[in-house]
Design an enzyme around this catalytic site. Structure first.
Site, mmCIF file in Angstrom:
data_model
loop_
_atom_site.group_PDB
_atom_site.id
_atom_site.type_symbol
_atom_site.label_atom_id
_atom_site.label_comp_id
_atom_site.label_asym_id
_atom_site.label_seq_id
_atom_site.Cartn_x
_atom_site.Cartn_y
_atom_site.Cartn_z
ATOM 1 N N GLU A 268 37.060 39.924 34.756
ATOM 2 C CA GLU A 268 37.615 39.517 33.729
ATOM 3 C C GLU A 268 37.368 40.601 32.583
ATOM 4 O OE1 GLU A 268 37.007 35.412 32.719
ATOM 5 O OE2 GLU A 268 37.822 34.811 34.775
ATOM 6 N N GLU B 54 36.447 32.151 41.582
ATOM 7 C CA GLU B 54 36.462 30.798 40.962
ATOM 8 C C GLU B 54 36.946 29.756 41.647
ATOM 9 O OE1 GLU B 54 36.503 33.946 37.431
ATOM 10 O OE2 GLU B 54 37.453 33.576 39.700
#
Length: 239
Positions: free
Chosen positions: A108, A128
């Site tokens: 990210e 995730e």
């Protein structure tokens, strides 16, 4: 210090510095990264890299689960999102120099940057969902625009790691370089960018970022506004 900062000749260098944990994200690292980004007010370009064997391996899952309220959890996650906000708001260009792992929050951080230079041995991924978590860094907006909705869902739902070569082929990153050359190449690009007219460079970044969510007419209007600004900035080089 879990984040190192230095600035020279208009180029800021920010290093994530938890090499013993592959620069995994903890609150202190997030806070240090935000502070470093705030320090870069005089820089024209930033190179974001990691010390040790990786760029950033994501959230530190070996840290104890925080004993916090829902409001405290929200504040902690929004602080991580502030990294994306700061990078996108920075008027110059931010280059991620990636080696080793760029996973989860690390991926990210990289995708929030304007350009990504990756070591040929680098790996990218979003684990995730596999571990029962959710992305937090604006990836639900950024990733589909970069690789398309179908590929974005594949990357998030399956969580498979992809190589630097695969990342380049999907448009996720800009350049793949020989092992160990990621920072050198990123710094060379940053120096070239820092030497360019700063107003024109900043407006180009703004126009492209805004254009992702603009109609054609809105984009045309932005271009006229920016053309007027560059015409009076004194940066135009005749001939």
């Amino acid at each position: 210090m879990v984040v190192d900062y230095e600035c020279r000749d208009g180029v800021a260098r920010i290093h994530l510095n938890r090499p013993e944990r592959l620069n995994a994200v903890v609150p202190a690292l997030t806070e240090g990264l935000l502070k470093a980004l705030d320090q870069a007010v005089e820089a024209r370009a930033i190179v974001l890299a990691g010390r040790g064997r990786a760029f950033c391996s994501g959230h530190d899952l070996k840290e104890p689960t925080p004993d916090e309220t829902s409001l405290e959890t929200r504040r902690r996650l929004e602080q991580i999102q502030d990294v994306t906000r700061r990078i996108r708001a920075f008027p110059g260009i931010v280059i991620a120099a990636v080696h080793g792992y760029a996973l989860g929050a690390g991926c990210e951080f990289a995708l929030a940057c304007d350009l990504i230079v990756a070591d040929e041995q680098a790996q990218f991924g979003f684990p995730e969902v596999e571990v029962g978590l959710s992305v937090t860094g604006g990836i639900s907006a950024l990733l589909p625009k970069i690789v398309g909705p179908a590929k974005a869902k594949e990357l998030l739902v399956l969580g498979e790691r992809i190589s630097a070569g695969q990342a380049a082929a999907t448009g996720l990153i800009n350049r793949v370089v020989p092992a160990g050359e990621h920072e050198k190449v990123a710094l060379e690009l940053a120096a070239r960018i820092a030497a360019r007219p700063p107003v024109a460079t900043s407006l180009a970044k703004q126009a492209l970022d805004r254009g992702l969510d603009s109609t054609l007419e809105e984009a045309l209007a932005t271009e006229v506004d920016h053309a007027i600004l560059t015409s009076v900035s004194g940066e135009y080089r005749h001939g």
